[in-house]
Design a protein around this motif. Structure first.
Motif, PDB file in Angstrom:
ATOM      1  N   ALA A 190       0.825  -1.206   0.000  1.00  0.00           N
ATOM      2  CA  ALA A 190       0.000   0.000   0.000  1.00  0.00           C
ATOM      3  C   ALA A 190       0.859   1.255   0.000  1.00  0.00           C
ATOM      4  CB  ALA A 190      -0.922   0.004   1.205  1.00  0.00           C
ATOM      5  N   LYS A 191       0.295   2.320  -0.501  1.00  0.00           N
ATOM      6  CA  LYS A 191       0.909   3.638  -0.384  1.00  0.00           C
ATOM      7  C   LYS A 191       0.403   4.216   0.934  1.00  0.00           C
ATOM      8  CE  LYS A 191       1.283   8.071  -2.853  1.00  0.00           C
ATOM      9  NZ  LYS A 191       0.754   8.872  -4.005  1.00  0.00           N
ATOM     10  N   VAL A 192       1.187   4.094   1.963  1.00  0.00           N
ATOM     11  CA  VAL A 192       0.667   4.355   3.297  1.00  0.00           C
ATOM     12  C   VAL A 192       1.651   5.132   4.155  1.00  0.00           C
ATOM     13  CG1 VAL A 192       1.535   2.128   4.158  1.00  0.00           C
ATOM     14  CG2 VAL A 192      -0.363   3.243   5.353  1.00  0.00           C
ATOM     15  N   ASP A 193       1.121   5.957   5.010  1.00  0.00           N
ATOM     16  CA  ASP A 193       1.905   6.666   6.028  1.00  0.00           C
ATOM     17  C   ASP A 193       1.024   6.744   7.281  1.00  0.00           C
ATOM     18  OD1 ASP A 193       3.966   7.977   7.257  1.00  0.00           O
ATOM     19  OD2 ASP A 193       4.140   9.565   5.753  1.00  0.00           O
ATOM     20  N   TYR A 194       1.573   7.299   8.333  1.00  0.00           N
ATOM     21  CA  TYR A 194       0.808   7.371   9.574  1.00  0.00           C
ATOM     22  C   TYR A 194       0.982   8.741  10.207  1.00  0.00           C
ATOM     23  CZ  TYR A 194       5.454   6.156  11.384  1.00  0.00           C
ATOM     24  OH  TYR A 194       6.805   6.125  11.643  1.00  0.00           O
ATOM     25  N   TYR A 195       0.005   9.080  11.032  1.00  0.00           N
ATOM     26  CA  TYR A 195       0.078  10.332  11.782  1.00  0.00           C
ATOM     27  C   TYR A 195      -0.367  10.067  13.216  1.00  0.00           C
ATOM     28  CZ  TYR A 195      -0.539  15.093  13.358  1.00  0.00           C
ATOM     29  OH  TYR A 195      -0.437  16.265  14.066  1.00  0.00           O
ATOM     30  N   ILE A 196       0.501  10.425  14.150  1.00  0.00           N
ATOM     31  CA  ILE A 196       0.157  10.346  15.569  1.00  0.00           C
ATOM     32  C   ILE A 196      -0.151  11.755  16.048  1.00  0.00           C
ATOM     33  CG2 ILE A 196       0.921   9.715  17.885  1.00  0.00           C
ATOM     34  CD1 ILE A 196       0.560   7.331  16.061  1.00  0.00           C
ATOM     35  N   PRO A 197      -1.378  12.022  16.489  1.00  0.00           N
ATOM     36  CA  PRO A 197      -1.727  13.377  16.937  1.00  0.00           C
ATOM     37  C   PRO A 197      -0.805  13.846  18.059  1.00  0.00           C
ATOM     38  CG  PRO A 197      -3.671  11.965  16.864  1.00  0.00           C
ATOM     39  CD  PRO A 197      -2.488  11.076  16.665  1.00  0.00           C
ATOM     40  N   ASN A 198      -0.551  15.128  18.063  1.00  0.00           N
ATOM     41  CA  ASN A 198       0.207  15.725  19.155  1.00  0.00           C
ATOM     42  C   ASN A 198      -0.753  16.058  20.282  1.00  0.00           C
ATOM     43  OD1 ASN A 198       1.360  18.086  20.740  1.00  0.00           O
ATOM     44  ND2 ASN A 198       3.124  17.545  19.474  1.00  0.00           N
ATOM     45  N   ARG A 199      -0.468  15.501  21.441  1.00  0.00           N
ATOM     46  CA  ARG A 199      -1.368  15.683  22.589  1.00  0.00           C
ATOM     47  C   ARG A 199      -1.634  17.159  22.873  1.00  0.00           C
ATOM     48  NH1 ARG A 199      -2.164  12.538  27.525  1.00  0.00           N
ATOM     49  NH2 ARG A 199      -0.559  11.068  26.829  1.00  0.00           N
ATOM     50  N   PHE A 200      -0.618  17.991  22.693  1.00  0.00           N
ATOM     51  CA  PHE A 200      -0.715  19.393  23.081  1.00  0.00           C
ATOM     52  C   PHE A 200      -1.360  20.257  22.000  1.00  0.00           C
ATOM     53  CE2 PHE A 200       3.060  17.304  24.807  1.00  0.00           C
ATOM     54  CZ  PHE A 200       2.715  17.290  26.149  1.00  0.00           C
ATOM     55  N   LYS A 201      -1.173  19.883  20.737  1.00  0.00           N
ATOM     56  CA  LYS A 201      -1.736  20.686  19.641  1.00  0.00           C
ATOM     57  C   LYS A 201      -3.056  20.119  19.132  1.00  0.00           C
ATOM     58  CE  LYS A 201       2.836  22.145  17.974  1.00  0.00           C
ATOM     59  NZ  LYS A 201       3.802  22.071  16.832  1.00  0.00           N
ATOM     60  N   ASP A 202      -3.126  18.816  19.051  1.00  0.00           N
ATOM     61  CA  ASP A 202      -4.289  18.182  18.426  1.00  0.00           C
ATOM     62  C   ASP A 202      -5.314  17.665  19.429  1.00  0.00           C
ATOM     63  OD1 ASP A 202      -2.984  18.551  15.978  1.00  0.00           O
ATOM     64  OD2 ASP A 202      -1.941  16.630  16.150  1.00  0.00           O
ATOM     65  N   GLY A 203      -4.864  17.376  20.651  1.00  0.00           N
ATOM     66  CA  GLY A 203      -5.775  16.788  21.629  1.00  0.00           C
ATOM     67  C   GLY A 203      -6.061  15.340  21.314  1.00  0.00           C
ATOM     68  N   GLY A 261     -13.591  12.114  25.322  1.00  0.00           N
ATOM     69  CA  GLY A 261     -13.684  10.706  24.958  1.00  0.00           C
ATOM     70  C   GLY A 261     -13.237   9.857  26.130  1.00  0.00           C
ATOM     71  N   GLY A 262     -13.609   8.577  26.112  1.00  0.00           N
ATOM     72  CA  GLY A 262     -13.165   7.705  27.189  1.00  0.00           C
ATOM     73  C   GLY A 262     -14.104   6.547  27.425  1.00  0.00           C
ATOM     74  N   HIS A 263     -14.008   5.975  28.603  1.00  0.00           N
ATOM     75  CA  HIS A 263     -14.869   4.857  28.966  1.00  0.00           C
ATOM     76  C   HIS A 263     -15.156   4.930  30.466  1.00  0.00           C
ATOM     77  CE1 HIS A 263     -11.104   2.951  30.299  1.00  0.00           C
ATOM     78  NE2 HIS A 263     -10.619   3.216  29.090  1.00  0.00           N
ATOM     79  N   GLN A 264     -15.690   3.841  31.037  1.00  0.00           N
ATOM     80  CA  GLN A 264     -16.185   3.864  32.410  1.00  0.00           C
ATOM     81  C   GLN A 264     -15.129   4.283  33.422  1.00  0.00           C
ATOM     82  OE1 GLN A 264     -18.269   0.344  33.611  1.00  0.00           O
ATOM     83  NE2 GLN A 264     -18.016   0.719  35.784  1.00  0.00           N
ATOM     84  N   GLN A 265     -13.897   3.820  33.246  1.00  0.00           N
ATOM     85  CA  GLN A 265     -12.874   4.033  34.264  1.00  0.00           C
ATOM     86  C   GLN A 265     -11.868   5.134  33.925  1.00  0.00           C
ATOM     87  OE1 GLN A 265     -12.636   2.142  37.466  1.00  0.00           O
ATOM     88  NE2 GLN A 265     -14.725   2.153  36.719  1.00  0.00           N
ATOM     89  N   ALA A 266     -11.909   5.673  32.709  1.00  0.00           N
ATOM     90  CA  ALA A 266     -10.917   6.687  32.325  1.00  0.00           C
ATOM     91  C   ALA A 266     -11.481   7.571  31.221  1.00  0.00           C
ATOM     92  CB  ALA A 266      -9.620   6.027  31.865  1.00  0.00           C
ATOM     93  N   CYS A 267     -10.960   8.790  31.147  1.00  0.00           N
ATOM     94  CA  CYS A 267     -11.402   9.700  30.093  1.00  0.00           C
ATOM     95  C   CYS A 267     -10.315  10.712  29.802  1.00  0.00           C
ATOM     96  CB  CYS A 267     -12.693  10.419  30.493  1.00  0.00           C
ATOM     97  SG  CYS A 267     -12.434  11.703  31.748  1.00  0.00           S
ATOM     98  N   GLY A 268     -10.457  11.381  28.660  1.00  0.00           N
ATOM     99  CA  GLY A 268      -9.628  12.522  28.316  1.00  0.00           C
ATOM    100  C   GLY A 268     -10.561  13.637  27.878  1.00  0.00           C
ATOM    101  N   LEU A 269     -10.217  14.877  28.217  1.00  0.00           N
ATOM    102  CA  LEU A 269     -11.127  15.969  27.858  1.00  0.00           C
ATOM    103  C   LEU A 269     -10.375  17.288  27.775  1.00  0.00           C
ATOM    104  CD1 LEU A 269     -11.780  17.759  30.681  1.00  0.00           C
ATOM    105  CD2 LEU A 269     -13.010  15.677  31.222  1.00  0.00           C
ATOM    106  N   THR A 270     -11.011  18.237  27.048  1.00  0.00           N
ATOM    107  CA  THR A 270     -10.538  19.614  26.984  1.00  0.00           C
ATOM    108  C   THR A 270     -11.728  20.508  27.299  1.00  0.00           C
ATOM    109  OG1 THR A 270      -8.923  19.055  25.272  1.00  0.00           O
ATOM    110  CG2 THR A 270      -9.465  21.368  25.540  1.00  0.00           C
TER     111      THR A 270
END
Length: 770
Positions: free
Chosen positions: A110-123, A413-422
């Motif tokens: 495949a013609k493929v690449d990846y992107y990992i969001p930046n926690r501080f810029k992208d959330g 986003g998250g689930h019963q025991q953990a979440c992340g938010l802004t």
């Protein structure tokens, strides 16, 4: 008192006949059979599946919702040369998910690449601006891994722009799902996939298995990383993935994993869940917490040893920085909670200088310390946005509490025991109110502590490597299949001490009739210090492990919970005061105000003060320090029998120590009597020392004898002049008030000041607990 963090409950009773039958059928010891039955494994056939997972237990990936649709779209993209971007996440689950899909698509050409969001810029999750940028850069197909179901707006934009989005995720599903081309999710409404608790990397692995039309066992060393790190239930398919993943990790040839382990001084040949949880995962997570998770994918997928070594070195440096910064934030967060006075059932703390990448770790620590759900947020001074993470307890569904409040959040986003938010910082008070209301609705106040099930009580003499190897047949341990917790009998605690660089871990030995076993309680802190001083007051439960040292396997107990139901009495007695005795936040008590005035500059600013026993007996104290010595044994008994205290520290400084004064002998009394009768009009004020030297007694001793003689009428003192009086009356000096008082004082000093520590603390403890 030091309360247990958990509510200890005995495991459900198991029929002895069932234990015997299962033990014989499986050829395992009775304890292992009992543990299996406690886990609901009742027949030999069920036990075989549980104890010996096989690849056959890895389910058909096409049973998962939208899997066929996702595979066909990816195959189309590969065939037509479309640019595919894998949009991952910055934690271990997200990094390993990205690596699995990227490696498979590269293998398929495949013609493929990846992107990992930046926690501080992208959330967290799909970021609209980032999606716009990726599409401008000619992305033609987006595949999300370990995220996506919470990114409705970004996904809608991409689909309208003609870029299909395939979501692979495992997080809790919102009421409104994104309008993606395909949503591959083990808990999609209406679907009944056999393992609904897959980690993000588990879902990614299912996609890859469907694409490759086989189970790619060579990727299981990556699958086990995210599965363990994301704390999913280790039951069903997850159990098989972890078992074979650990075998793959033990034999891995990936340069990145080998370099990461080498820097961490980990032996992957002995890899187990703890190797990942406490060794590999924190290091991989440090990338996303302090920098970018992007190099993590390269580390896991590169076959260049020099590149792997370079990235692994950077990770080790970041991990050390993470540890230092986490300690600072944890201290500041605990101070906030202390200042808040524990008014809220859900902790919400925020700080302007707190790194959003570390707040999840801090939240976990605060949950551990306070046993309350906790949100910790770092506030960006420029934007006014607070980014944070939440961790919960079993009695509180964090996602259910926050999901109805989405209007408050910029991202969530998250689930019963953990979440992340802004969230905007001005919305934090409303967030606290919403969580307080949710705590009431979920009846967290009456739910009590999380339960800790005690599997069995074991005598120390029965514990050996053979027994622990039998217990370890039930591995891998983790959520859904916890390591069994035991209580212990027939031992004495010996050699308790605090270990580690910061001396914050408690280590002690349990001495049995035949051998001893080392126990360790990590981050025991003040509780550990109290245990060292009074180990018999504590009870504890723990897990059994094998500690490898110099090629020897020795049993070891990892303390799961430590508690003291009775007050703790700590002996700090001294004849030489030091400011170190007055550095702790506590209540400091003085029997006499004049003693306080002598030491008031020693007391800490954050300390409380109580003077006089009337105030002492009118309230409950968490930590009380008695500075001066009780006037007498009887007064001490009266106070300690009524005192309400959790931790009592005894300084008992003897401001009026008279240990040098003994009860005088008949010879000494006669000698002084002859002197005072034969000497009249003695200027007593300035001549006591000369008289004492002449009579060869100590000045304090002479003063005491003269006090007795004055009470008996043997001397008169007028204007500082002492005159001896002859008397024909027989007087029993032992009945004089001064004599009896001194006798009582000597007895008090012998017990309270000179008495052995164990005797004193046990005596006071008995009075406190009557």
């Amino acid at each position: 008192m030091f309360e247990a963090k958990y509510h200890w409950v005995a495991a459900s009773a198991v029929d002895e006949t069932e234990i015997k039958n299962l033990s014989q059928a499986l050829k395992v010891d009775s304890l292992t059979a009992k543990l299996l039955l406690q886990r609901g494994v009742k027949t030999p056939a069920e036990a075989e599946i549980f104890l010996n997972p096989t690849l056959a237990q890895i389910d058909d990936p096409f049973k998962m919702h939208d899997m066929q649709r996702a595979v066909e779209r990816i195959q189309q993209a590969i065939a037509t040369g479309e640019q595919i971007i894998i949009y991952g996440d910055y934690d271990v689950d997200g990094i390993s998910s990205t690596a699995v899909v990227y490696e498979a698509l590269m293998e398929l050409g495949a013609k493929v690449d990846y992107y990992i969001p930046n926690r501080f810029k992208d959330g967290y999750g799909p970021n609209l601006e980032r999606y716009q940028q990726l599409i401008q850069e000619k992305t033609e197909l987006l595949i999300t891994v370990d995220n996506g179901v919470a990114g409705a707006s970004a996904v809608e934009f991409a689909q309208k722009a003609g870029v299909d989005v395939i979501i692979t995720d495992h997080h809790a599903l919102p009421a409104k799902l994104p309008a993606a081309y395909a949503i591959v999710h083990p808990r999609y409404p209406g679907s009944e996939y056999s393992c609904p608790n897959l980690a993000g990397v588990g879902v990614a692995f299912k996609l890859v298995s469907a694409l490759l039309d086989e189970v790619p066992q060579e990727m299981l060393d990556l699958v086990v990383l995210g599965t363990i790190a994301d704390l999913v239930d280790l039951t069903g398919e997850n159990r098989a993935l972890v078992k074979f993943g650990l075998l793959a990790l033990q034999q891995t040839q990936r340069p990145g994993l080998l370099a990461l382990a080498a820097n961490a001084k980990l032996d992957l040949i002995q890899a187990d869940p703890e190797t990942i949880s406490f060794g590999l995962a924190p290091r991989l997570n440090s990338l996303g917490r302090l920098a970018s998770g992007q190099p993590g994918v390269e580390l896991l997928t590169t076959f260049a040893e020099d590149k792997a070594a370079e990235i692994a070195t950077k990770i080790e440096q970041l991990n050390q920085k993470r540890q230092q910064e986490t300690e600072k934030i944890t201290t500041a967060a605990m101070n906030q909670l202390t200042n808040n006075g524990g008014r809220h059932l859900v902790n919400v703390v925020a700080g302007a200088d707190w790194n959003p990448g570390l707040v999840g770790i801090v939240a976990s620590r605060l949950v551990e310390k306070t046993q309350r759900p906790t949100l910790v947020l770092g506030i960006d001074a420029k934007t006014g946005l607070a980014k944070g993470s939440g961790r919960s307890i079993a009695a509180f569904d964090l996602f259910a509490a926050l999901d109805p409040q989405r209007q408050l959040f910029e991202a969530f986003g998250g689930h019963q025991q953990a979440c992340g938010l802004t969230i905007k910082k001005e919305q934090l008070p409303q967030l606290q109110r919403a969580l307080d209301q949710a705590a009431d609705q979920q009846q967290i106040k009456t739910a009590g502590k999380d339960k800790l099930v005690i599997a069995a009580s074991l005598p120390i003499t029965e514990i050996d490597p053979k027994l622990i190897k039998q217990i370890n047949l039930l591995q891998p341990f983790g959520p859904g299949n916890p390591a069994p917790t035991f209580s212990f009998t027939d031992f004495n605690v010996v050699q308790p001490r605090m270990i580690g660089k910061k001396k914050n871990h408690l280590q002690f030995k349990l001495q049995g009739e035949k051998h001893s076993i080392t126990a360790i309680d990590f981050f025991a802190g003040e509780q550990g210090e109290a245990f060292i001083r009074q180990p018999t007051a504590f009870k504890f439960v723990g897990h059994l492990t094998l500690n490898r040292w110099k090629n020897q396997l020795n049993p070891q107990i990892m303390v799961a919970d430590l508690a003291c139901d009775s007050p703790v009495v700590i002996d700090q007695r001294t004849l030489k005061l030091s400011r170190k005795l007055f550095q702790q936040s506590a209540t400091y008590f003085f029997f006499e105000e004049r003693h306080y005035k002598l030491l008031k500059t020693y007391l800490p600013l954050n300390g409380q003060l109580v003077i006089g026993k009337k105030q002492l007996l009118s309230q409950h104290f968490a930590r009380l320090v008695i500075v001066d010595c009780p006037p007498s044994i009887s007064e001490g008994e009266q106070i300690f029998s009524q005192l309400q205290v959790d931790q009592l520290e005894l300084i008992f400084y003897p401001f009026n120590l008279q240990a040098g004064i003994k009860i005088p002998t008949r010879t000494e009394l006669a000698q002084v009597y002859r002197y005072v009768v034969n000497h009249q009009q003695i200027q007593i004020t300035n001549n006591v020392e000369k008289m004492a030297a002449y009579l060869q007694v100590k000045p304090q001793q002479l003063n005491f004898i003269l006090q007795m003689f004055f009470e008996a009428g043997f001397v008169k003192i007028d204007n500082g002049l002492m005159t001896g009086c002859t008397s024909q009356r027989k007087i029993d000096l032992t009945k004089l008030d001064s004599y009896r008082s001194r006798l009582q004082q000597l007895k008090s000093e012998k017990i309270l000041i000179q008495g052995k520590s164990a005797g004193l603390t046990n005596w006071i403890l008995r009075l406190l607990t009557n």
